[in-house]
Enzyme design. Sequence first.
Site, PDB file in Angstrom:
ATOM      1  CE  LYS A 106       6.613 -39.492  27.389  1.00  0.00           C
ATOM      2  NZ  LYS A 106       6.787 -39.399  25.920  1.00  0.00           N
ATOM      3  CG  ASN A 107       8.714 -36.619  29.943  1.00  0.00           C
ATOM      4  OD1 ASN A 107       8.734 -37.561  29.153  1.00  0.00           O
ATOM      5  ND2 ASN A 107       8.437 -35.391  29.569  1.00  0.00           N
ATOM      6  CB  CYS A 133       8.864 -36.966  18.633  1.00  0.00           C
ATOM      7  SG  CYS A 133       7.319 -37.506  19.355  1.00  0.00           S
ATOM      8  NE  ARG A 171      14.303 -35.944  21.088  1.00  0.00           N
ATOM      9  CZ  ARG A 171      13.135 -36.279  21.609  1.00  0.00           C
ATOM     10  NH1 ARG A 171      12.645 -35.612  22.638  1.00  0.00           N
ATOM     11  NH2 ARG A 171      12.442 -37.282  21.145  1.00  0.00           N
ATOM     12  CG  ASP A 192       7.744 -31.801  26.326  1.00  0.00           C
ATOM     13  OD1 ASP A 192       8.319 -31.744  25.231  1.00  0.00           O
ATOM     14  OD2 ASP A 192       7.968 -32.700  27.167  1.00  0.00           O
ATOM     15  NE  ARG A 236       6.495 -41.903  21.600  1.00  0.00           N
ATOM     16  CZ  ARG A 236       7.182 -40.764  21.690  1.00  0.00           C
ATOM     17  NH1 ARG A 236       6.835 -39.717  20.966  1.00  0.00           N
ATOM     18  NH2 ARG A 236       8.209 -40.667  22.505  1.00  0.00           N
TER      19      ARG A 236
END
Length: 418
Positions: free
Chosen positions: A22-23, A116, A121, A305, A397
């Site tokens: 995903k990233n 999230c 961030r 993560d 997600r």
Amino acid sequence: MDKIIIEGAHPLQGEVTIHGAKNAALPIMAASLLLDGELWLKNLPQLSDIKTMVKLLEHLGVEGDLEKGQARLLSKKSKAVEAPYDLVKTMRASVLVLGPLLARRGRAKVSLPGGCAIGERPIDQHLKGFEALGAKVTLEHGYVEVEAKALKGATYTFDVVSVTGTENLIMAASLAKGETILENAACEPEIVDLANLLIACGAKIKGAGTSTVVIEGVQSLQSTEYRIMPDRIEAGTFLIAGAALPGSQVLVKETSVKSLDHLLIKLKEAGAKLKIGEDSIQVTAPKKLKPVDISTAPYPGFATDLQAQWMALMCLAEGSSVIAENIFENRFMHVAELKRMGADIRLDGHTAFVRGVKKLSGAPVMATDLRASASLVIAALAAEGKTEIGRVYHLDRGYELLEKKFRSLGAKIKRVKG
């Protein structure tokens, strides 16, 4: 609201195939805004964030066709430069359209991102970088607006390492005039994947994956077909789950072994047995887990993560471990839920002190963010009795077909529609 129900204490046996990252996929999809032509992507994970990105790109004038892990993205001539709050409020990666829009259309207006609730961030590193390339930056009414008639190459040093900041500036600099040098850049494998995609489209980029990235701007980028790299976080999650319960043996297939070096070292220290292939890793759970300290850090350090998942594992170790979270200030929200299952954890600022227990017990718990959700699944798989995990939309997600994959390994897991 959906729930996941798990009957624990069933060892995992079998193999699982890892989906695309995903990233890596999200910035690569955003890069479609830079192209004169089509971008064909393969190995896309089927996740809610991917669908959200397609909707955002369509709003910005990209013709999108998403089906069964593949996408065709065609950036058409458009004056659309605004990503509204309603489209981006659930996905922080929306900020990644800033660089491509600025470089290709001269202006971008994007709602400050959501996602999230694991920390502030900020995107100040992105904005300082855009200013270094000659852009004017305005912040008002919850939106960031950047504008430049023509971007010019420059040398920019990040104050702090920023993954999405590095990605945004690489994309913007790809069409800037002259040479851009990014110092103190992030080194994550997903950045390398983005750079490889852009190079395939005609960009001139050197040093991706190191702290210094050099980009020589080109006039245009062309069509290409590209396969997204495997998701190292999904792979790490299944490896940790495979180490959590004695009697488990899990083969993780189609993964990037090198990107997991730090985790593999820690798993070995914890007593897990590993059999490593060219693109596969088999983990065998130890009879007794050893406590192992970790400290999260930018790549190639221990991934933030995977911190929550590692904590779930250490809750079952024989002894005490220390977990330091150095990336996000609010990434210990899973602690209270793990304690509901019998975990012995004490927090002191950004450090968690975990004392292993003989067993965890199933209980009703609530997911607070994406990776916290995964930690609760791992804890529930190893726990005695039944666990109900609420707010599992967080899982969707970042994990594709999670319940199905764990069921294929012998887990007693199901989703109940709410």
